[in-house]
Design a protein around this motif. Structure first.
Motif, PDB file in Angstrom:
ATOM      1  N   VAL A 108     -26.288  59.449   9.007  1.00  0.00           N
ATOM      2  CA  VAL A 108     -25.357  59.764   7.908  1.00  0.00           C
ATOM      3  C   VAL A 108     -25.229  58.603   6.934  1.00  0.00           C
ATOM      4  CG1 VAL A 108     -24.063  61.425   9.295  1.00  0.00           C
ATOM      5  CG2 VAL A 108     -23.300  59.035   9.229  1.00  0.00           C
ATOM      6  N   ILE A 109     -25.498  57.386   7.397  1.00  0.00           N
ATOM      7  CA  ILE A 109     -25.506  56.247   6.477  1.00  0.00           C
ATOM      8  C   ILE A 109     -26.612  56.419   5.447  1.00  0.00           C
ATOM      9  CG2 ILE A 109     -26.035  53.783   6.281  1.00  0.00           C
ATOM     10  CD1 ILE A 109     -24.580  53.366   8.927  1.00  0.00           C
ATOM     11  N   ASP A 110     -27.773  56.865   5.895  1.00  0.00           N
ATOM     12  CA  ASP A 110     -28.905  57.059   4.985  1.00  0.00           C
ATOM     13  C   ASP A 110     -28.622  58.152   3.967  1.00  0.00           C
ATOM     14  OD1 ASP A 110     -30.414  55.091   6.188  1.00  0.00           O
ATOM     15  OD2 ASP A 110     -31.416  56.467   7.571  1.00  0.00           O
ATOM     16  N   ILE A 111     -27.964  59.206   4.417  1.00  0.00           N
ATOM     17  CA  ILE A 111     -27.668  60.319   3.513  1.00  0.00           C
ATOM     18  C   ILE A 111     -26.555  59.959   2.532  1.00  0.00           C
ATOM     19  CG2 ILE A 111     -26.840  62.704   3.409  1.00  0.00           C
ATOM     20  CD1 ILE A 111     -28.082  63.126   6.180  1.00  0.00           C
ATOM     21  N   TYR A 112     -25.523  59.256   3.038  1.00  0.00           N
ATOM     22  CA  TYR A 112     -24.358  58.813   2.270  1.00  0.00           C
ATOM     23  C   TYR A 112     -23.729  59.943   1.455  1.00  0.00           C
ATOM     24  CZ  TYR A 112     -21.320  55.650  -0.373  1.00  0.00           C
ATOM     25  OH  TYR A 112     -20.228  55.018  -0.934  1.00  0.00           O
ATOM     26  N   GLN A 113     -23.496  61.047   2.133  1.00  0.00           N
ATOM     27  CA  GLN A 113     -22.804  62.165   1.494  1.00  0.00           C
ATOM     28  C   GLN A 113     -21.298  61.944   1.494  1.00  0.00           C
ATOM     29  OE1 GLN A 113     -23.557  65.926   3.370  1.00  0.00           O
ATOM     30  NE2 GLN A 113     -22.359  67.098   1.883  1.00  0.00           N
ATOM     31  N   PHE A 114     -20.801  61.288   2.561  1.00  0.00           N
ATOM     32  CA  PHE A 114     -19.390  60.943   2.688  1.00  0.00           C
ATOM     33  C   PHE A 114     -19.263  59.450   2.980  1.00  0.00           C
ATOM     34  CE2 PHE A 114     -19.774  65.352   4.205  1.00  0.00           C
ATOM     35  CZ  PHE A 114     -18.876  65.988   3.354  1.00  0.00           C
ATOM     36  N   GLY A 115     -18.075  58.906   2.649  1.00  0.00           N
ATOM     37  CA  GLY A 115     -17.846  57.484   2.890  1.00  0.00           C
ATOM     38  C   GLY A 115     -17.066  57.221   4.162  1.00  0.00           C
ATOM     39  N   ALA A 116     -16.607  58.285   4.831  1.00  0.00           N
ATOM     40  CA  ALA A 116     -15.846  58.148   6.074  1.00  0.00           C
ATOM     41  C   ALA A 116     -16.067  59.395   6.919  1.00  0.00           C
ATOM     42  CB  ALA A 116     -14.361  57.954   5.786  1.00  0.00           C
ATOM     43  N   PHE A 117     -15.946  59.239   8.235  1.00  0.00           N
ATOM     44  CA  PHE A 117     -16.222  60.354   9.131  1.00  0.00           C
ATOM     45  C   PHE A 117     -15.215  60.443  10.269  1.00  0.00           C
ATOM     46  CE2 PHE A 117     -20.225  59.582   7.081  1.00  0.00           C
ATOM     47  CZ  PHE A 117     -20.783  60.848   6.917  1.00  0.00           C
ATOM     48  N   LEU A 118     -14.774  61.682  10.526  1.00  0.00           N
ATOM     49  CA  LEU A 118     -14.033  61.977  11.741  1.00  0.00           C
ATOM     50  C   LEU A 118     -15.028  61.998  12.892  1.00  0.00           C
ATOM     51  CD1 LEU A 118     -11.901  64.938  10.382  1.00  0.00           C
ATOM     52  CD2 LEU A 118     -10.988  62.710  11.046  1.00  0.00           C
ATOM     53  N   VAL A 119     -14.638  61.420  14.019  1.00  0.00           N
ATOM     54  CA  VAL A 119     -15.529  61.353  15.174  1.00  0.00           C
ATOM     55  C   VAL A 119     -14.831  61.990  16.373  1.00  0.00           C
ATOM     56  CG1 VAL A 119     -16.976  59.861  16.595  1.00  0.00           C
ATOM     57  CG2 VAL A 119     -16.385  59.164  14.258  1.00  0.00           C
ATOM     58  N   PRO A 120     -15.496  62.908  17.085  1.00  0.00           N
ATOM     59  CA  PRO A 120     -14.877  63.520  18.257  1.00  0.00           C
ATOM     60  C   PRO A 120     -14.905  62.593  19.464  1.00  0.00           C
ATOM     61  CG  PRO A 120     -17.100  64.362  17.978  1.00  0.00           C
ATOM     62  CD  PRO A 120     -16.826  63.466  16.789  1.00  0.00           C
TER      63      PRO A 120
END
Length: 282
Positions: A108-120
């Motif tokens: 997801v860092i490579d894609i960089y669609q969002f700057g923050a992520f919820l993690v389960p």
């Protein structure tokens, strides 16, 4: 799929910060799950055991800061530490990384669609994954340093100041939340109950977005249900019924039953703390 050789050779693209307080019995197992990371930082709340020494012995950077709340401690790390990478994963000492989560974070860092992520999180009690009774709990734990911050809510933290939206990861970290035993669980949850009782008094049902129960994301639905539960009578009994029957907690076996009982007791702690607070104000 990645084989073991691929995993070992995978380029690391993010830093990890671990919050600690008297974690001499849990820290080494946590570190073993992230030994591939070349930038691990410890934020210690002035432990009185050997946590500081263990971290130093393993070559980690260690900073100490007085604990006020989780959000403040995580923001302290973001604001103070000169991390090697632009992205940071926030971990606790009783939590373990998985190889699948590591792969997804890099992706997801490579894609960089969002700057923050919820993690389960996978909640582990006495070696058993509480798949049904605990369900899936999401927290914002992974973000680009410039794209998000934390704010305190109850005894936990939430995301704020999002600059590029909030995504959701599929792979979970493992949370061994009972690693310090029954006594520590009771002590910790009595403290949490005080914070929840204080937060409960701030809840205004008129400001709740009930539409999120239908159209919201899972974490948004969970937050609305939590706010509603504050106003519900017989909360401890309802909590047990909801977790053990409606959420199929009985499928987690004896451990699931005991966990549901513990959560019911915690709800009673919150009620008692609320009564105590009102009594002290008279």
């Amino acid at each position: 799929m990645f084989n073991k050789k691929d995993i070992n050779n995978l380029e690391n693209k993010f830093s990890i910060v671990i919050l600690t307080h008297n974690e001499e019995g849990t820290l080494l197992d946590c570190l073993d799950s992230i030994k591939w990371c070349d930038d691990v930082v410890i934020i210690d709340s002035y432990s009185s055991d050997k946590t500081f020494e263990i971290a130093k012995k393993n070559g980690l950077r260690v900073f100490q800061n007085k604990f006020t709340d989780f959000a403040q401690q995580r923001n302290f790390a973001n604001d103070t530490i000169d991390f090697k990478y632009e992205w940071v994963f926030h971990l606790d000492a009783d939590e373990h990384f998985t190889k699948e989560l590591r792969i997804e974070c890099n992706k997801v860092i490579d894609i960089y669609q969002f700057g923050a992520f919820l993690v389960p999180a996978k909640e582990i009690l006495w070696g058993t994954w509480l798949k049904y009774s605990a369900g899936t709990v999401y927290q914002m734990r992974f973000h680009k340093l410039t794209d998000a911050r934390f704010e305190q809510y109850g005894h936990g933290q939430r995301e704020c100041n999002l600059k590029k939206g909030l995504g959701k990861l599929e792979n979970a970290y493992e949370h061994f939340f009972f690693s310090k035993g029954v006594n520590q669980w009771v002590i910790k949850h009595l403290k949490y109950a005080s914070e929840e009782a204080e937060n409960e008094q701030k809840v205004n049902l008129k400001k709740i977005s009930f539409g999120k129960l239908i159209y919201g994301e899972s974490h948004e639905k969970r937050r609305v249900l939590k706010a509603l539960s504050y106003k519900m009578p017989f909360r401890p009994l309802f909590k047990f019924f909801y977790m053990y029957i409606l959420k199929l907690g009985f499928l987690d076996g004896k451990v699931g039953f005991r966990f549901c009982v513990m959560k019911s007791i915690y709800e009673q702690f919150i009620i008692l703390k609320k009564v105590e607070s009102k009594s002290n104000q008279l």
